[in-house]
Design a protein around this motif. Structure first.
Motif, PDB file in Angstrom:
ATOM      1  N   ASP A  48       2.070  -3.048  -6.811  1.00 41.58           N
ATOM      2  CA  ASP A  48       1.768  -4.501  -6.114  1.00 41.58           C
ATOM      3  C   ASP A  48       2.937  -5.600  -5.946  1.00 41.58           C
ATOM      4  O   ASP A  48       3.072  -6.090  -4.874  1.00 41.58           O
ATOM      5  CB  ASP A  48       0.464  -5.157  -6.748  1.00 41.58           C
ATOM      6  CG  ASP A  48      -0.836  -4.261  -6.786  1.00 41.58           C
ATOM      7  OD1 ASP A  48      -0.720  -3.332  -5.858  1.00 41.58           O
ATOM      8  OD2 ASP A  48      -1.602  -4.403  -7.450  1.00 41.58           O
ATOM      9  N   PRO A  52       5.385  -1.264  -2.659  1.00 42.93           N
ATOM     10  CA  PRO A  52       4.161  -0.899  -2.256  1.00 42.93           C
ATOM     11  C   PRO A  52       4.068   0.317  -1.424  1.00 42.93           C
ATOM     12  O   PRO A  52       2.957   0.940  -1.096  1.00 42.93           O
ATOM     13  CB  PRO A  52       4.062  -2.066  -1.079  1.00 42.93           C
ATOM     14  CG  PRO A  52       5.223  -2.673  -0.811  1.00 42.93           C
ATOM     15  CD  PRO A  52       6.032  -2.184  -2.155  1.00 42.93           C
ATOM     16  N   ASN A  53       5.198   1.080  -1.104  1.00 43.45           N
ATOM     17  CA  ASN A  53       5.198   2.373  -0.633  1.00 43.45           C
ATOM     18  C   ASN A  53       5.227   3.731  -1.612  1.00 43.45           C
ATOM     19  O   ASN A  53       5.461   4.668  -1.208  1.00 43.45           O
ATOM     20  CB  ASN A  53       6.128   2.633   0.515  1.00 43.45           C
ATOM     21  CG  ASN A  53       7.500   2.101  -0.116  1.00 43.45           C
ATOM     22  OD1 ASN A  53       7.862   1.586  -1.068  1.00 43.45           O
ATOM     23  ND2 ASN A  53       8.655   2.601   0.687  1.00 43.45           N
ATOM     24  N   THR A 109       8.046  -3.684   6.538  1.00 46.47           N
ATOM     25  CA  THR A 109       6.977  -4.838   6.540  1.00 46.47           C
ATOM     26  C   THR A 109       6.273  -4.737   7.890  1.00 46.47           C
ATOM     27  O   THR A 109       6.680  -4.572   8.867  1.00 46.47           O
ATOM     28  CB  THR A 109       8.075  -6.161   6.820  1.00 46.47           C
ATOM     29  OG1 THR A 109       8.843  -6.207   5.460  1.00 46.47           O
ATOM     30  CG2 THR A 109       7.125  -7.192   6.742  1.00 46.47           C
ATOM     31  N   PRO A 110       4.869  -4.659   8.007  1.00 49.30           N
ATOM     32  CA  PRO A 110       4.267  -4.899   6.602  1.00 49.30           C
ATOM     33  C   PRO A 110       4.250  -3.531   5.942  1.00 49.30           C
ATOM     34  O   PRO A 110       4.131  -2.472   6.584  1.00 49.30           O
ATOM     35  CB  PRO A 110       2.796  -5.132   7.050  1.00 49.30           C
ATOM     36  CG  PRO A 110       2.738  -4.866   8.572  1.00 49.30           C
ATOM     37  CD  PRO A 110       4.118  -4.796   8.953  1.00 49.30           C
ATOM     38  N   ALA A 111       4.004  -3.655   4.701  1.00 50.14           N
ATOM     39  CA  ALA A 111       3.964  -2.192   3.974  1.00 50.14           C
ATOM     40  C   ALA A 111       2.626  -1.657   4.059  1.00 50.14           C
ATOM     41  O   ALA A 111       1.732  -1.966   4.418  1.00 50.14           O
ATOM     42  CB  ALA A 111       4.148  -2.640   2.429  1.00 50.14           C
ATOM     43  N   HIS A 113      -0.473   0.813   3.505  1.00 56.76           N
ATOM     44  CA  HIS A 113      -1.449   0.786   2.276  1.00 56.76           C
ATOM     45  C   HIS A 113      -1.655   2.458   1.922  1.00 56.76           C
ATOM     46  O   HIS A 113      -2.493   3.051   2.622  1.00 56.76           O
ATOM     47  CB  HIS A 113      -2.708   0.077   2.576  1.00 56.76           C
ATOM     48  CG  HIS A 113      -3.723   0.181   1.169  1.00 56.76           C
ATOM     49  ND1 HIS A 113      -3.702  -0.673   0.322  1.00 56.76           N
ATOM     50  CD2 HIS A 113      -4.848   0.877   1.038  1.00 56.76           C
ATOM     51  CE1 HIS A 113      -4.673  -0.467  -0.637  1.00 56.76           C
ATOM     52  NE2 HIS A 113      -5.218   0.389  -0.109  1.00 56.76           N
TER      53      HIS A 113
END
Length: 129
Positions: A48, A52-53, A109-111, A113
């Motif tokens: 988090d 994030p990846n 960006t954006p990472a 999910h």
């Protein structure tokens, strides 16, 4: 006589203060949560707040507090974009990258999910969505 009395008094003060600190310290400091809970929190914090990846975190030790006043941390292998990185992570601290594997690439960006596979030091695992 005065020297003997002073030495005895200082010894008594030392014994009382040391035993008082340990009994007060054990009352003030909460014990750490179970290792598995700390490892799960560490993996989630790493994902988090830092990577994030990350696809998988495999813990290689139980983890501990390395010194007086230090935060709890643990050794792990983090898989990011298919490559393994040796890290030291904790539930409230930034990662340390060790072992000559370098630093992973920045997340786009954006990472994305991604589901996170966590393999605990006891061999059990779970997938966190």
């Amino acid at each position: 006589m005065v020297r003997t009395l002073t030495t005895a008094l200082l010894g008594a003060v030392l014994i009382v203060s040391l035993s008082a600190c340990s009994s007060i310290g054990s009352r003030l400091m909460k014990p750490d949560p179970p290792v598995k809970e700390l490892q799960r929190d560490s993996a989630l914090y790493f994902r988090d707040e830092w990577q994030p990846n990350v696809e998988k975190v495999r813990f290689t030790r139980d983890g501990s507090r390395p010194g007086l006043g230090a935060t709890w941390c643990v050794n792990a292998v983090a898989t990011i974009e298919g490559s393994d990185y040796y890290v030291i992570i904790g539930p409230n601290s930034g990662p340390g990258f060790v072992g000559g594997t370098g630093v992973p690439p920045e997340a786009p960006t954006p990472a994305p999910h991604l589901p996170l596979t966590v393999i605990y030091s006891d061999g059990t695992s779970e997938v966190i969505e």
